[in-house]
Design an enzyme around this catalytic site. Structure first.
Site, PDB file in Angstrom:
ATOM      1  N   SER A 174       0.839  -1.194   0.000  1.00 31.03           N
ATOM      2  CA  SER A 174       0.000   0.000   0.000  1.00 31.03           C
ATOM      3  C   SER A 174       0.880   1.252   0.000  1.00 31.03           C
ATOM      4  CB  SER A 174      -0.961  -0.052   1.189  1.00 31.03           C
ATOM      5  OG  SER A 174      -1.981   0.905   1.062  1.00 31.03           O
ATOM      6  N   GLU A 283      -8.217  -2.185  -2.738  1.00 30.60           N
ATOM      7  CA  GLU A 283      -7.449  -3.029  -3.655  1.00 30.60           C
ATOM      8  C   GLU A 283      -7.823  -2.739  -5.107  1.00 30.60           C
ATOM      9  OE1 GLU A 283      -4.335  -5.795  -4.195  1.00 30.60           O
ATOM     10  OE2 GLU A 283      -5.048  -4.626  -2.471  1.00 30.60           O
ATOM     11  N   HIS A 314      -7.325  -5.905   0.038  1.00 28.92           N
ATOM     12  CA  HIS A 314      -6.233  -5.108   0.599  1.00 28.92           C
ATOM     13  C   HIS A 314      -5.984  -5.569   2.044  1.00 28.92           C
ATOM     14  CE1 HIS A 314      -3.931  -1.551  -0.615  1.00 28.92           C
ATOM     15  NE2 HIS A 314      -4.052  -1.040   0.592  1.00 28.92           N
TER      16      HIS A 314
END
Length: 337
Positions: A174, A283, A314
């Protein structure tokens, strides 16, 4: 590191033999003082001991920095090698532990390898860059200077343990994914490999700055404007899409999943459903960014290993798998086998 006092020399009784030796030493000193060197055998100076990282084990270090002492968690190379893998956290980085150390099996993956895992603690919403002022929306007292820490202060400190300043890889998820590519792009002498998992690699695309603004306010009430002004040189410097040409020749692994729930998504409560929905959206945004970045690298004829799993959100268990997928590349680049 332990510091102790040297033992005091033993007191001995001086008899006639001791006095005779002292007289002889004084007589030998006279011609030297007068400019006549006494013949001596040539003795080679001892070679300095080579620094070597501790062999195996886990340790928490407190590292000095311009931001104050920073905790860094380290799993030392299994056989004292000098290679290192810097593992960067996500937007919600905690102040007590780096999430790679407990949300994943990263320590287990590399425990038998001759590479140290370097896991800095803290830096929530920082993007691991140097900000120009403290955040003015949460009362932050210190200006973030994470790039300086990771590329100067920390490597200088680790060099005292035998960790190389030039034989390193960097990986992150991330926020840490785009930061990993940025650190490697601007510090090619330090990093030989970079990996981004679910990173945001096109942050100047329409709507991305405001999406990051909302995310940073949610993660610690940080103000994106204190990090970099819109379209400023500092903002563009952070954008992998912009600095992509500087990645030429760097081995890379880059991944983002579809955002569809996969094997690690089993929400069993209202909160779980909300969190999964949030992870799906994050995501999906990362996937759009990463696909655009893939096209950008292709246009520049810069190769990289890409992976786009058909399912996955994610979340940490997916990033654990992506770390394993890039493990061989990391070890090949650094010789950390």
């Amino acid at each position: 590191m332990r510091f102790g006092r040297a033992a005091a020399p033993k007191k001995t009784k001086t008899g006639w033999r001791g006095r005779m030796l002292a007289v002889g030493a004084a007589a030998l000193a006279l011609p030297i003082a007068a400019g006549i060197a006494a013949p001596t055998a040539a003795v080679a100076a001892p070679a300095p001991a080579a620094l070597r990282a501790p062999a195996g084990g886990f340790e928490d270090l407190m590292v000095p920095s311009s931001m104050g002492p920073i905790k860094v968690q380290v799993q030392w190379a299994a056989r004292g090698g000098n290679a290192a893998l810097y593992l960067l956290d996500g937007l919600r980085a905690r102040d007590d532990r780096n999430a790679w150390s407990f949300e994943t099996n990263a320590l287990e993956q590399f425990k038998n390898d001759n590479i140290s895992l370097i896991m800095p603690v803290g830096g929530q919403s920082s993007f691991y860059t140097d900000w120009y002022s403290p955040s003015n929306t949460n009362g932050q007292k210190t200006t973030y200077k994470w790039e300086t820490f990771l590329t100067k202060e920390l490597p200088d400190f680790l060099a005292g343990y035998g960790v190389s300043k030039t034989n390193n890889a960097v990986a992150g998820l991330s926020m840490g994914g785009s930061a990993a590519l940025a650190l490697a792009a601007y510090h090619r002498d330090q990093f030989k490999y970079a990996a981004s998992y679910s990173g945001y690699l096109n942050i100047s695309a329409p709507g991305m700055r405001e999406a990051i603004r909302v995310a940073m306010l949610d993660a610690g009430r940080f103000n994106v404007d204190s990090m970099a002004a819109p379209w400023s040189p500092q903002w563009l410097r952070m954008d992998p899409f912009v600095f992509a040409p500087q990645l030429k020749g760097l081995p890379m692994y880059i991944s983002a999943a579809s955002g569809l729930p996969g094997q690690h998504d089993r929400p069993n409560s209202a909160i779980g459903v909300f969190n999964t929905g949030n992870a799906m959206a994050l995501e999906a945004l990362s996937l759009v960014n990463t696909r655009a970045f893939q096209v950008r690298l292709a246009s520049l004829k810069i190769p990289a290993a890409f992976n786009f799993p058909a399912a996955g959100t994610h979340s940490w268990k997916y990033w654990e798998g992506e770390l394993f997928n890039s493990r061989k590349g990391i070890l090949d680049a650094t010789g950390g086998w």
